[in-house]
Scaffold this motif. Structure first.
Motif, PDB file in Angstrom:
ATOM      1  N   GLY A 224       0.791  -1.226   0.000  1.00  0.00           N
ATOM      2  CA  GLY A 224       0.000   0.000   0.000  1.00  0.00           C
ATOM      3  C   GLY A 224       0.819   1.269   0.000  1.00  0.00           C
ATOM      4  O   GLY A 224       0.295   2.357   0.176  1.00  0.00           O
ATOM      5  N   GLU A 225       2.099   1.129  -0.219  1.00  0.00           N
ATOM      6  CA  GLU A 225       2.984   2.287  -0.152  1.00  0.00           C
ATOM      7  C   GLU A 225       3.252   2.804  -1.564  1.00  0.00           C
ATOM      8  O   GLU A 225       3.235   2.043  -2.519  1.00  0.00           O
ATOM      9  N   ILE A 226       3.494   4.100  -1.680  1.00  0.00           N
ATOM     10  CA  ILE A 226       4.008   4.620  -2.951  1.00  0.00           C
ATOM     11  C   ILE A 226       5.462   4.988  -2.715  1.00  0.00           C
ATOM     12  O   ILE A 226       5.766   5.863  -1.904  1.00  0.00           O
ATOM     13  N   TYR A 227       6.339   4.289  -3.382  1.00  0.00           N
ATOM     14  CA  TYR A 227       7.759   4.487  -3.146  1.00  0.00           C
ATOM     15  C   TYR A 227       8.378   5.112  -4.394  1.00  0.00           C
ATOM     16  O   TYR A 227       8.142   4.641  -5.507  1.00  0.00           O
ATOM     17  N   GLY A 228       9.136   6.147  -4.188  1.00  0.00           N
ATOM     18  CA  GLY A 228       9.756   6.805  -5.328  1.00  0.00           C
ATOM     19  C   GLY A 228      11.239   6.511  -5.379  1.00  0.00           C
ATOM     20  O   GLY A 228      11.948   6.702  -4.397  1.00  0.00           O
ATOM     21  N   LEU A 229      11.680   6.030  -6.518  1.00  0.00           N
ATOM     22  CA  LEU A 229      13.101   5.741  -6.684  1.00  0.00           C
ATOM     23  C   LEU A 229      13.672   6.897  -7.503  1.00  0.00           C
ATOM     24  O   LEU A 229      13.303   7.090  -8.652  1.00  0.00           O
ATOM     25  N   LEU A 230      14.558   7.665  -6.888  1.00  0.00           N
ATOM     26  CA  LEU A 230      15.066   8.847  -7.561  1.00  0.00           C
ATOM     27  C   LEU A 230      16.516   8.658  -7.929  1.00  0.00           C
ATOM     28  O   LEU A 230      17.266   8.050  -7.183  1.00  0.00           O
TER      29      LEU A 230
ATOM     30  N   LYS B 129      -5.230   7.627  -6.749  1.00  0.00           N
ATOM     31  CA  LYS B 129      -6.570   7.098  -6.506  1.00  0.00           C
ATOM     32  C   LYS B 129      -6.524   5.565  -6.411  1.00  0.00           C
ATOM     33  O   LYS B 129      -7.119   4.966  -5.503  1.00  0.00           O
ATOM     34  N   LEU B 130      -5.818   4.978  -7.339  1.00  0.00           N
ATOM     35  CA  LEU B 130      -5.720   3.518  -7.341  1.00  0.00           C
ATOM     36  C   LEU B 130      -5.057   3.022  -6.069  1.00  0.00           C
ATOM     37  O   LEU B 130      -5.462   2.022  -5.481  1.00  0.00           O
ATOM     38  N   ASN B 131      -4.050   3.753  -5.669  1.00  0.00           N
ATOM     39  CA  ASN B 131      -3.330   3.393  -4.456  1.00  0.00           C
ATOM     40  C   ASN B 131      -4.250   3.447  -3.237  1.00  0.00           C
ATOM     41  O   ASN B 131      -4.234   2.568  -2.388  1.00  0.00           O
ATOM     42  N   GLU B 132      -5.102   4.474  -3.213  1.00  0.00           N
ATOM     43  CA  GLU B 132      -5.988   4.604  -2.055  1.00  0.00           C
ATOM     44  C   GLU B 132      -7.125   3.595  -2.108  1.00  0.00           C
ATOM     45  O   GLU B 132      -7.477   2.990  -1.098  1.00  0.00           O
ATOM     46  N   GLU B 133      -7.694   3.409  -3.310  1.00  0.00           N
ATOM     47  CA  GLU B 133      -8.874   2.564  -3.401  1.00  0.00           C
ATOM     48  C   GLU B 133      -8.544   1.080  -3.320  1.00  0.00           C
ATOM     49  O   GLU B 133      -9.252   0.305  -2.702  1.00  0.00           O
ATOM     50  N   GLN B 134      -7.476   0.698  -4.003  1.00  0.00           N
ATOM     51  CA  GLN B 134      -7.222  -0.743  -4.110  1.00  0.00           C
ATOM     52  C   GLN B 134      -6.007  -1.203  -3.321  1.00  0.00           C
ATOM     53  O   GLN B 134      -5.566  -2.339  -3.483  1.00  0.00           O
ATOM     54  N   GLN B 135      -5.467  -0.303  -2.522  1.00  0.00           N
ATOM     55  CA  GLN B 135      -4.298  -0.673  -1.727  1.00  0.00           C
ATOM     56  C   GLN B 135      -3.155  -1.178  -2.611  1.00  0.00           C
ATOM     57  O   GLN B 135      -2.433  -2.103  -2.261  1.00  0.00           O
ATOM     58  N   LEU B 136      -3.041  -0.571  -3.784  1.00  0.00           N
ATOM     59  CA  LEU B 136      -1.972  -0.958  -4.696  1.00  0.00           C
ATOM     60  C   LEU B 136      -0.635  -0.443  -4.178  1.00  0.00           C
ATOM     61  O   LEU B 136      -0.558   0.680  -3.709  1.00  0.00           O
ATOM     62  N   THR B 137       0.346  -1.260  -4.274  1.00  0.00           N
ATOM     63  CA  THR B 137       1.690  -0.802  -3.959  1.00  0.00           C
ATOM     64  C   THR B 137       2.303  -0.256  -5.247  1.00  0.00           C
ATOM     65  O   THR B 137       2.186  -0.881  -6.288  1.00  0.00           O
ATOM     66  N   VAL B 138       2.899   0.913  -5.143  1.00  0.00           N
ATOM     67  CA  VAL B 138       3.442   1.535  -6.350  1.00  0.00           C
ATOM     68  C   VAL B 138       4.930   1.800  -6.163  1.00  0.00           C
ATOM     69  O   VAL B 138       5.340   2.371  -5.151  1.00  0.00           O
ATOM     70  N   LEU B 139       5.710   1.351  -7.110  1.00  0.00           N
ATOM     71  CA  LEU B 139       7.129   1.691  -7.128  1.00  0.00           C
ATOM     72  C   LEU B 139       7.349   2.561  -8.355  1.00  0.00           C
ATOM     73  O   LEU B 139       6.997   2.181  -9.462  1.00  0.00           O
ATOM     74  N   LEU B 140       7.875   3.729  -8.131  1.00  0.00           N
ATOM     75  CA  LEU B 140       7.913   4.718  -9.190  1.00  0.00           C
ATOM     76  C   LEU B 140       9.349   5.193  -9.344  1.00  0.00           C
ATOM     77  O   LEU B 140       9.971   5.577  -8.363  1.00  0.00           O
ATOM     78  N   SER B 141       9.858   5.126 -10.551  1.00  0.00           N
ATOM     79  CA  SER B 141      11.203   5.660 -10.707  1.00  0.00           C
ATOM     80  C   SER B 141      11.102   6.918 -11.535  1.00  0.00           C
ATOM     81  O   SER B 141      10.313   6.993 -12.464  1.00  0.00           O
ATOM     82  N   SER B 142      11.880   7.896 -11.171  1.00  0.00           N
ATOM     83  CA  SER B 142      11.743   9.163 -11.883  1.00  0.00           C
ATOM     84  C   SER B 142      12.930  10.048 -11.592  1.00  0.00           C
ATOM     85  O   SER B 142      13.677   9.822 -10.645  1.00  0.00           O
ATOM     86  N   HIS B 143      13.114  11.073 -12.396  1.00  0.00           N
ATOM     87  CA  HIS B 143      13.969  12.144 -11.944  1.00  0.00           C
ATOM     88  C   HIS B 143      13.213  13.471 -11.965  1.00  0.00           C
ATOM     89  O   HIS B 143      13.805  14.521 -11.872  1.00  0.00           O
ATOM     90  N   HIS B 144      11.901  13.362 -12.081  1.00  0.00           N
ATOM     91  CA  HIS B 144      11.085  14.566 -11.960  1.00  0.00           C
ATOM     92  C   HIS B 144      10.674  14.695 -10.502  1.00  0.00           C
ATOM     93  O   HIS B 144       9.757  14.049 -10.033  1.00  0.00           O
ATOM     94  N   LEU B 145      11.400  15.546  -9.794  1.00  0.00           N
ATOM     95  CA  LEU B 145      11.268  15.556  -8.350  1.00  0.00           C
ATOM     96  C   LEU B 145       9.898  16.023  -7.892  1.00  0.00           C
ATOM     97  O   LEU B 145       9.341  15.487  -6.957  1.00  0.00           O
ATOM     98  N   HIS B 146       9.350  16.994  -8.601  1.00  0.00           N
ATOM     99  CA  HIS B 146       8.065  17.527  -8.151  1.00  0.00           C
ATOM    100  C   HIS B 146       6.988  16.465  -8.213  1.00  0.00           C
ATOM    101  O   HIS B 146       6.165  16.348  -7.319  1.00  0.00           O
ATOM    102  N   HIS B 147       7.042  15.692  -9.281  1.00  0.00           N
ATOM    103  CA  HIS B 147       6.034  14.645  -9.431  1.00  0.00           C
ATOM    104  C   HIS B 147       6.152  13.643  -8.307  1.00  0.00           C
ATOM    105  O   HIS B 147       5.163  13.204  -7.731  1.00  0.00           O
ATOM    106  N   VAL B 148       7.369  13.295  -8.009  1.00  0.00           N
ATOM    107  CA  VAL B 148       7.597  12.306  -6.970  1.00  0.00           C
ATOM    108  C   VAL B 148       7.151  12.858  -5.625  1.00  0.00           C
ATOM    109  O   VAL B 148       6.457  12.192  -4.859  1.00  0.00           O
ATOM    110  N   GLN B 149       7.508  14.103  -5.401  1.00  0.00           N
ATOM    111  CA  GLN B 149       7.177  14.720  -4.124  1.00  0.00           C
ATOM    112  C   GLN B 149       5.668  14.782  -3.919  1.00  0.00           C
ATOM    113  O   GLN B 149       5.185  14.652  -2.807  1.00  0.00           O
TER     114      GLN B 149
END
Lengths: 338, 336
Positions: free
Chosen positions: A31-37, A181-201
């Motif tokens: 259920g976490e959204i984790y950002g890999l920067l 929304k998906l993360n909140e509704e379905q308890q999806l775990t999200v791993l996100l890689s990016s170098h767009h800091l604002h989006h990640v933040q």
């Protein structure tokens, strides 16, 4: 954190003349959204590939949803949706055909796959272009279709590699909103890689900063900034009229104020670090003393500063094995010296 | 009651043939076949093959009468086999044509199998789905083969049916089995070139490179190989004028065997033997061997025995190449 859905232990990937991922250990809970920067070429994609069993780690283990990703990639791929950074669709097939093809590959029957595909196309906002060939799709539309593509297998974890690359700002906003929304509704775990800091933040619960195959920092943004800048205090930046003589005088005056810990002079800017929030107090003090105050800013550390700080040090230092240790040391050293 | 109705409905709708869950290989095969038959590439190839076929059939149909007027006295005439092999020297017979068209077919259906998917980013999307890698490579190999098999079987049976309709001559079992075996042989030969192309498509990242390399290999075997062998042999073999008949036969055998390293030679040998029941040896035959032989056709079984080395050679080549591409692909790291 007791039952992490993604568990990496000492994961390493060595190429012929390069260490892409170096002894990475990481837990991501459900259920976490984790950002890999990290900068380009830091090993983010390699890590993701190892998570999916698409690349074999040189050493270490990756467990996803309780399965070993290297030994049992099929079980992992059944539960993990992966959106690569430049994903391709079959241009001669329509969006619906593309999507239901993936659905059928995941074991849905033809009817189910199509129903599910139509449903998902509605969610990602492509309902009206589902009979268009994907060759005509714009980058943003492709990215939305990619998200639908990832979701059709009803994943427990979704991994997004640079999902916001090349989409216009409003598209990014929508895209991130869907993910949240998906993360909140379905308890999806999200791993996100990016170098767009604002989006990640905007959406990440926790972030990890990944440079040259090493995870330099890991945690939520407030704790990261604390960890990095090693300051408990509040920072007020005062900008004065051009008057070098005056600023030194002011510095000496202000250091006697209670609560002020440190003052850094930078041309005509003064950075005042204090134990508590005393911006208002400092301003009235400076005005009272008759210095020409031009601007005041209360400084908070966002992801931008955190990231740049790491990255700056990374650039200054030449490659060496003990990079991460030295980065931290140097950062602290310089800050203390002021 | 309503619930019961609902559940029955669901039960029955689940039993619909439409609703069955398919294995990934079938889904992939279906997609591959659909993609091929809708592509321009396939339409062009189809036109090429059909035109060749029509041309050779036209020449054989217009000459077949003269052959049967001066007929030999063998008990069976094999009208339909003659139909497929007869020519009037203006254009080569269909199976000779195929010996250089089939490679084109195989190469063009397979040269971009893996690398084009890799280049447009759909490969990684496929690999992120729960399917084994061998499913993909098998689908890439089997789908074109399926299309080619259907193409050749329907072409030959169409012409046989047409000839039956205009001539009224009944077809013999042996002819049917021989035509089937010939088609099987052709599909195998296409399969060989397809496996070359698939291997190159895995090895090279650019479709153009793999296509050029495949065409290079094909050109080498169809044109240069014979030339090179002939030149080399001339340098090694002593002057035939000073050789005994035995030695000449021996050297001929050696030359033929070297030529048989080329897959097209294998195919020509095999298809000739299958389509011409009168062929009883693929090498030179001495007068002593011919003495006492009855000039009749041999059975399909004997023909198959005769071409067994060719057949197993082609199968072995194909499997070897396929295994190589398999090994390469399984170990490949896929990134976009």
């Amino acid at each position: 954190m007791n039952n992490p859905i993604i568990k990496l232990r000492g994961l390493s990937k060595h190429y012929k003349n390069k260490i892409a991922v170096d002894n990475l250990s990481l837990d991501i809970s459900k259920g976490e959204i984790y950002g890999l920067l990290g900068p380009n070429g830091a090993g983010k994609t390699t890590t993701i590939l190892m998570l999916l069993g698409l690349s074999e780690p040189t050493s270490g283990q990756a467990h996803v949803c309780g399965h070993d990703a290297t030994r049992n990639p099929i079980a992992v791929k059944q539960k993990v949706g992966y959106l690569p950074d430049n994903l391709g669709f079959y241009g001669h097939m329509t969006a619906l055909e593309n999507l239901s093809f993936i659905g059928r590959l995941n074991g849905f029957s033809e009817n189910d796959a199509e129903t599910k595909a139509i449903e998902l196309l509605d969610i990602v906002g492509l309902k009206y272009s589902m009979h268009q060939k994907t060759a005509t799709f714009s980058r943003g539309m492709k990215q939305r279709l990619g998200l639908a593509d990832v979701l059709i297998k009803k994943p427990e974890v979704i991994i997004l590699d640079e999902p916001t690359l090349g989409i216009d700002p409003s598209g990014v906003k929508d895209f991130l909103a869907i993910i949240k929304k998906l993360n909140e509704e379905q308890q999806l775990t999200v791993l996100l890689s990016s170098h767009h800091l604002h989006h990640v933040q905007q959406i990440c619960d926790r972030v990890g900063i990944f440079v040259d195959g090493k995870l330099l920092a890991n945690g939520d943004i407030p704790s990261l900034s604390k960890q990095l800048f090693n300051k408990n205090g509040y920072v007020t930046v005062l900008r004065l009229q051009k008057n070098a003589q005056g600023t030194i005088q002011l510095k000496n005056d202000m250091e006697s104020l209670p609560g002020v810990q440190e003052i850094i002079i930078n041309d005509c800017e003064l950075e005042v670090i204090s134990a508590y929030d005393q911006t208002a107090e400092i301003v009235s003090y400076v005005v009272q003393k008759g210095y020409g105050l031009v601007g005041v800013q209360q400084k908070t550390y966002g992801l931008d500063e955190i990231y740049l700080e790491y990255f700056k040090n990374e650039k200054n230092l030449n490659v060496s094995n003990e990079k991460s240790k030295r980065v931290l040391k140097k950062t602290f050293f310089r800050k203390q010296r002021g | 009651m309503k619930n019961l109705k609902e559940s029955l409905k669901r039960r029955f709708s689940e039993n619909n043939g439409d609703n069955e869950v398919r294995s990934p290989l079938r889904v992939l095969l279906r997609k591959e076949v659909a993609e091929h038959i809708r592509s321009w590439r396939f339409i062009i190839l189809l036109t090429l093959i059909v035109l060749t076929f029509i041309a050779s059939m036209y020449s054989s149909l217009s000459n077949i009468k003269s052959v049967f007027v001066a007929t030999d006295n063998s008990s069976t005439s094999f009208f339909y086999l003659k139909l497929l092999t007869l020519t009037d020297e203006s254009i080569p017979a269909f199976h000779i044509f195929l010996s250089f068209l089939a490679p084109i077919l195989g190469i063009s259906l397979g040269f971009d199998a893996i690398n084009s998917e890799n280049n447009n980013g759909s490969l990684i999307r496929l690999m992120a789905q729960p399917l084994y890698r061998d499913n993909l490579i098998l689908a890439k190999f089997l789908a074109p083969l399926l299309i080619v098999a259907i193409l050749f079987f329907s072409l030959t049976f169409l012409i046989v049916g047409y000839a039956m309709w205009i001539s009224g001559i009944p077809i013999e079992w042996q002819e049917i089995t021989r035509i089937l075996a010939f088609n099987g042989m052709t599909v195998l030969y296409v399969g060989f070139w397809l496996s070359v192309a698939v291997l190159l498509s895995i090895r090279f990242r650019q479709p153009a490179t793999s296509a050029l390399t495949a065409i290079g290999i094909w050109l080498f075997f169809t044109v240069f190989f014979q030339v090179v062998v002939n030149i080399a042999i001339k340098a090694f073999i002593p002057d035939p004028n000073y050789l005994s008949a035995d030695k000449i036969a021996y050297y001929n055998e050696v030359i033929l065997n070297i030529l048989r390293l080329s897959p097209s030679q294998l195919y020509v040998d095999a298809s000739t033997t299958l389509l011409m029941p009168m062929v009883r040896s693929l090498g030179p035959v001495s007068m002593e061997q011919m003495a006492g032989a009855i000039p009749s056709s041999i059975s399909l079984r004997n023909s198959l025995m005769l071409i067994w080395p060719q057949l197993s050679g082609l199968i072995a080549f194909t499997l070897l190449l396929f295994a190589t591409s398999y090994a390469l692909f399984m170990r490949r790291e896929i990134r976009s």
